[in-house]
Scaffold this motif. Structure first.
Motif, PDB file in Angstrom:
ATOM      1  N   GLU A  43       4.524  15.036   1.529  1.00  0.00           N
ATOM      2  CA  GLU A  43       4.386  15.664   0.215  1.00  0.00           C
ATOM      3  C   GLU A  43       4.487  14.646  -0.940  1.00  0.00           C
ATOM      4  O   GLU A  43       4.032  14.924  -2.056  1.00  0.00           O
ATOM      5  N   LEU A  44       5.098  13.485  -0.672  1.00  0.00           N
ATOM      6  CA  LEU A  44       5.254  12.484  -1.725  1.00  0.00           C
ATOM      7  C   LEU A  44       4.046  11.559  -1.851  1.00  0.00           C
ATOM      8  O   LEU A  44       4.011  10.704  -2.741  1.00  0.00           O
ATOM      9  N   LEU A  45       3.054  11.718  -0.988  1.00  0.00           N
ATOM     10  CA  LEU A  45       1.927  10.784  -0.991  1.00  0.00           C
ATOM     11  C   LEU A  45       1.172  10.801  -2.315  1.00  0.00           C
ATOM     12  O   LEU A  45       0.788   9.742  -2.828  1.00  0.00           O
ATOM     13  N   GLN A  46       0.949  11.983  -2.893  1.00  0.00           N
ATOM     14  CA  GLN A  46       0.195  12.039  -4.142  1.00  0.00           C
ATOM     15  C   GLN A  46       0.903  11.261  -5.248  1.00  0.00           C
ATOM     16  O   GLN A  46       0.261  10.583  -6.053  1.00  0.00           O
ATOM     17  N   SER A  47       2.228  11.334  -5.270  1.00  0.00           N
ATOM     18  CA  SER A  47       2.971  10.590  -6.289  1.00  0.00           C
ATOM     19  C   SER A  47       2.780   9.088  -6.096  1.00  0.00           C
ATOM     20  O   SER A  47       2.778   8.320  -7.075  1.00  0.00           O
ATOM     21  N   GLN A  48       2.611   8.655  -4.845  1.00  0.00           N
ATOM     22  CA  GLN A  48       2.382   7.234  -4.601  1.00  0.00           C
ATOM     23  C   GLN A  48       0.994   6.807  -5.082  1.00  0.00           C
ATOM     24  O   GLN A  48       0.834   5.746  -5.686  1.00  0.00           O
ATOM     25  N   PHE A  49      -0.006   7.635  -4.821  1.00  0.00           N
ATOM     26  CA  PHE A  49      -1.348   7.330  -5.329  1.00  0.00           C
ATOM     27  C   PHE A  49      -1.357   7.313  -6.861  1.00  0.00           C
ATOM     28  O   PHE A  49      -2.048   6.499  -7.480  1.00  0.00           O
ATOM     29  N   ASP A  50      -0.588   8.224  -7.470  1.00  0.00           N
ATOM     30  CA  ASP A  50      -0.514   8.268  -8.932  1.00  0.00           C
ATOM     31  C   ASP A  50       0.136   6.998  -9.491  1.00  0.00           C
ATOM     32  O   ASP A  50      -0.214   6.531 -10.588  1.00  0.00           O
ATOM     33  N   THR A  51       1.092   6.448  -8.756  1.00  0.00           N
ATOM     34  CA  THR A  51       1.828   5.257  -9.197  1.00  0.00           C
ATOM     35  C   THR A  51       1.054   3.971  -8.916  1.00  0.00           C
ATOM     36  O   THR A  51       1.202   2.979  -9.644  1.00  0.00           O
ATOM     37  N   GLY A  68       0.834  -1.189   0.000  1.00  0.00           N
ATOM     38  CA  GLY A  68       0.000   0.000   0.000  1.00  0.00           C
ATOM     39  C   GLY A  68       0.869   1.240   0.000  1.00  0.00           C
ATOM     40  O   GLY A  68       2.095   1.162   0.106  1.00  0.00           O
ATOM     41  N   VAL A  69       0.232   2.380  -0.116  1.00  0.00           N
ATOM     42  CA  VAL A  69       0.974   3.639  -0.125  1.00  0.00           C
ATOM     43  C   VAL A  69       1.545   3.916   1.265  1.00  0.00           C
ATOM     44  O   VAL A  69       1.147   3.296   2.263  1.00  0.00           O
ATOM     45  N   SER A  70       2.464   4.851   1.333  1.00  0.00           N
ATOM     46  CA  SER A  70       3.052   5.246   2.602  1.00  0.00           C
ATOM     47  C   SER A  70       1.965   5.763   3.542  1.00  0.00           C
ATOM     48  O   SER A  70       1.108   6.558   3.140  1.00  0.00           O
ATOM     49  N   GLY A  71       1.980   5.287   4.787  1.00  0.00           N
ATOM     50  CA  GLY A  71       0.985   5.710   5.759  1.00  0.00           C
ATOM     51  C   GLY A  71      -0.214   4.786   5.870  1.00  0.00           C
ATOM     52  O   GLY A  71      -1.098   5.015   6.695  1.00  0.00           O
ATOM     53  N   CYS A 101       5.887  -3.856   2.290  1.00  0.00           N
ATOM     54  CA  CYS A 101       6.548  -3.181   1.172  1.00  0.00           C
ATOM     55  C   CYS A 101       5.494  -2.461   0.346  1.00  0.00           C
ATOM     56  O   CYS A 101       4.430  -3.020   0.069  1.00  0.00           O
ATOM     57  N   SER A 102       5.791  -1.236  -0.087  1.00  0.00           N
ATOM     58  CA  SER A 102       4.814  -0.472  -0.862  1.00  0.00           C
ATOM     59  C   SER A 102       4.377  -1.231  -2.116  1.00  0.00           C
ATOM     60  O   SER A 102       3.181  -1.306  -2.402  1.00  0.00           O
ATOM     61  N   SER A 110      -3.327  10.726   4.213  1.00  0.00           N
ATOM     62  CA  SER A 110      -2.520  11.944   4.381  1.00  0.00           C
ATOM     63  C   SER A 110      -2.614  12.445   5.816  1.00  0.00           C
ATOM     64  O   SER A 110      -1.629  12.961   6.375  1.00  0.00           O
ATOM     65  N   GLY A 111      -3.777  12.287   6.430  1.00  0.00           N
ATOM     66  CA  GLY A 111      -3.918  12.662   7.831  1.00  0.00           C
ATOM     67  C   GLY A 111      -3.023  11.835   8.734  1.00  0.00           C
ATOM     68  O   GLY A 111      -2.413  12.353   9.680  1.00  0.00           O
ATOM     69  N   ARG A 112      -2.911  10.551   8.436  1.00  0.00           N
ATOM     70  CA  ARG A 112      -2.013   9.684   9.207  1.00  0.00           C
ATOM     71  C   ARG A 112      -0.557  10.094   9.034  1.00  0.00           C
ATOM     72  O   ARG A 112       0.212  10.124   9.996  1.00  0.00           O
ATOM     73  N   LEU A 113      -0.192  10.390   7.781  1.00  0.00           N
ATOM     74  CA  LEU A 113       1.200  10.753   7.516  1.00  0.00           C
ATOM     75  C   LEU A 113       1.610  12.021   8.250  1.00  0.00           C
ATOM     76  O   LEU A 113       2.740  12.137   8.723  1.00  0.00           O
ATOM     77  N   ARG A 114       0.694  12.974   8.346  1.00  0.00           N
ATOM     78  CA  ARG A 114       1.027  14.227   9.023  1.00  0.00           C
ATOM     79  C   ARG A 114       1.298  14.019  10.507  1.00  0.00           C
ATOM     80  O   ARG A 114       1.995  14.812  11.135  1.00  0.00           O
ATOM     81  N   GLN A 115       0.759  12.932  11.063  1.00  0.00           N
ATOM     82  CA  GLN A 115       0.965  12.638  12.480  1.00  0.00           C
ATOM     83  C   GLN A 115       2.208  11.799  12.730  1.00  0.00           C
ATOM     84  O   GLN A 115       2.622  11.625  13.867  1.00  0.00           O
ATOM     85  N   ARG A 116       2.809  11.257  11.660  1.00  0.00           N
ATOM     86  CA  ARG A 116       3.948  10.362  11.814  1.00  0.00           C
ATOM     87  C   ARG A 116       5.236  11.159  11.966  1.00  0.00           C
ATOM     88  O   ARG A 116       5.491  12.097  11.216  1.00  0.00           O
ATOM     89  N   LYS A 117       6.032  10.784  12.923  1.00  0.00           N
ATOM     90  CA  LYS A 117       7.289  11.490  13.212  1.00  0.00           C
ATOM     91  C   LYS A 117       8.498  10.617  12.887  1.00  0.00           C
ATOM     92  O   LYS A 117       8.463   9.398  13.045  1.00  0.00           O
ATOM     93  N   GLY A 118       9.574  11.258  12.431  1.00  0.00           N
ATOM     94  CA  GLY A 118      10.861  10.587  12.294  1.00  0.00           C
ATOM     95  C   GLY A 118      10.977   9.611  11.144  1.00  0.00           C
ATOM     96  O   GLY A 118      11.841   8.734  11.161  1.00  0.00           O
ATOM     97  N   HIS A 119      10.129   9.715  10.119  1.00  0.00           N
ATOM     98  CA  HIS A 119      10.228   8.823   8.970  1.00  0.00           C
ATOM     99  C   HIS A 119      10.781   9.601   7.783  1.00  0.00           C
ATOM    100  O   HIS A 119      10.497  10.783   7.619  1.00  0.00           O
ATOM    101  N   PHE A 120      11.592   8.907   6.943  1.00  0.00           N
ATOM    102  CA  PHE A 120      12.244   9.615   5.836  1.00  0.00           C
ATOM    103  C   PHE A 120      11.286   9.937   4.697  1.00  0.00           C
ATOM    104  O   PHE A 120      11.632  10.686   3.797  1.00  0.00           O
ATOM    105  N   MET A 121      10.087   9.373   4.736  1.00  0.00           N
ATOM    106  CA  MET A 121       9.123   9.603   3.650  1.00  0.00           C
ATOM    107  C   MET A 121       8.237  10.796   3.994  1.00  0.00           C
ATOM    108  O   MET A 121       7.392  10.720   4.884  1.00  0.00           O
TER     109      MET A 121
END
Length: 200
Positions: free
Chosen positions: A145-153, A11-14, A83-84, A131-142
């Motif tokens: 802002e890259l989430l839309q590119s993952q949905f596009d892919t 799945g996508v990041s987050g 894995c994504s 995206s709401g989950r990702l905004r709450q995640r701390k300390g990850h290299f992803m």
């Protein structure tokens, strides 16, 4: 369906791949790998700068993961991999290695590449929720802002891939139960997943 040697949580990041994957591995008694741990440093740096990875960035990483899955399968060790694996091509590399990648995937000769028996768990959700989950995640290299590119892919799995799709809206316990029940029904894995021992 034959019993898989590996369970891919994608799945996508987050989407919750690492959390779901580690819990499934614990429930099943299988080995757990988080694909993010195997990214080369240049990939991490690129993502950290908000630059989406290209196929050329991902393919050597996926080939390495295929080799790990194949090694464990040869040892009789079943694996859960978080894995994504956003594209079908990426999942095909995890299954077949060189059949879907350049020569550096590890098969320099003409011999046929062994396949990994893969069962795919696709964690799906809306852009808004994830995206709401990702905004709450701390300390990850992803970065978020890259989430839309993952949905596009993203190319969700389809037949003939062996897969189930589960909404990230479900409770974690529901997701784990859904996956283990699917494995029991589709793969005849009742003894493998350790439920007999729990009932004893």
């Amino acid at each position: 369906m034959a019993a898989p040697s590996a369970l891919l949580v994608m799945g996508v990041s987050g989407a919750g791949k690492s959390t779901v994957g580690s819990m499934l591995a614990s429930e099943l008694g299988w080995k757990f790998y988080d694909a993010d741990d195997f990214h080369p440093e240049e990939n991490r740096v690129k993502m950290g700068k908000g630059i989406p990875l290209s196929d050329q960035d991902r393919i050597p990483w996926l080939c390495s993961l295929h080799d790990i899955l194949l090694r464990d399968a040869a040892l009789g060790q079943r694996v859960v991999l978080a894995c994504s694996a956003l594209k079908k091509m990426y999942r095909d590399i995890l299954r077949k290695g060189k059949d879907n990648a350049p020569p550096e995937c590890g098969e320099s000769k003409k011999e046929k590449c062994a396949k990994v028996q893969l069962f795919v768990v696709h964690l799906s959700g809306s852009f808004k929720i994830i995206s709401g989950r990702l905004r709450q995640r701390k300390g990850h290299f992803m970065p978020p802002e890259l989430l839309q590119s993952q949905f596009d892919t993203l190319e969700p799995p389809t037949a003939p891939e062996n897969f189930i799709q589960i909404s990230v809206d479900k409770k974690l316990s529901e997701i784990i139960t859904t996956v283990t029940e699917s494995l029991k029904m589709e793969c005849d894995l009742f003894p493998v997943i350790g439920l007999e021992q729990k009932q004893a």
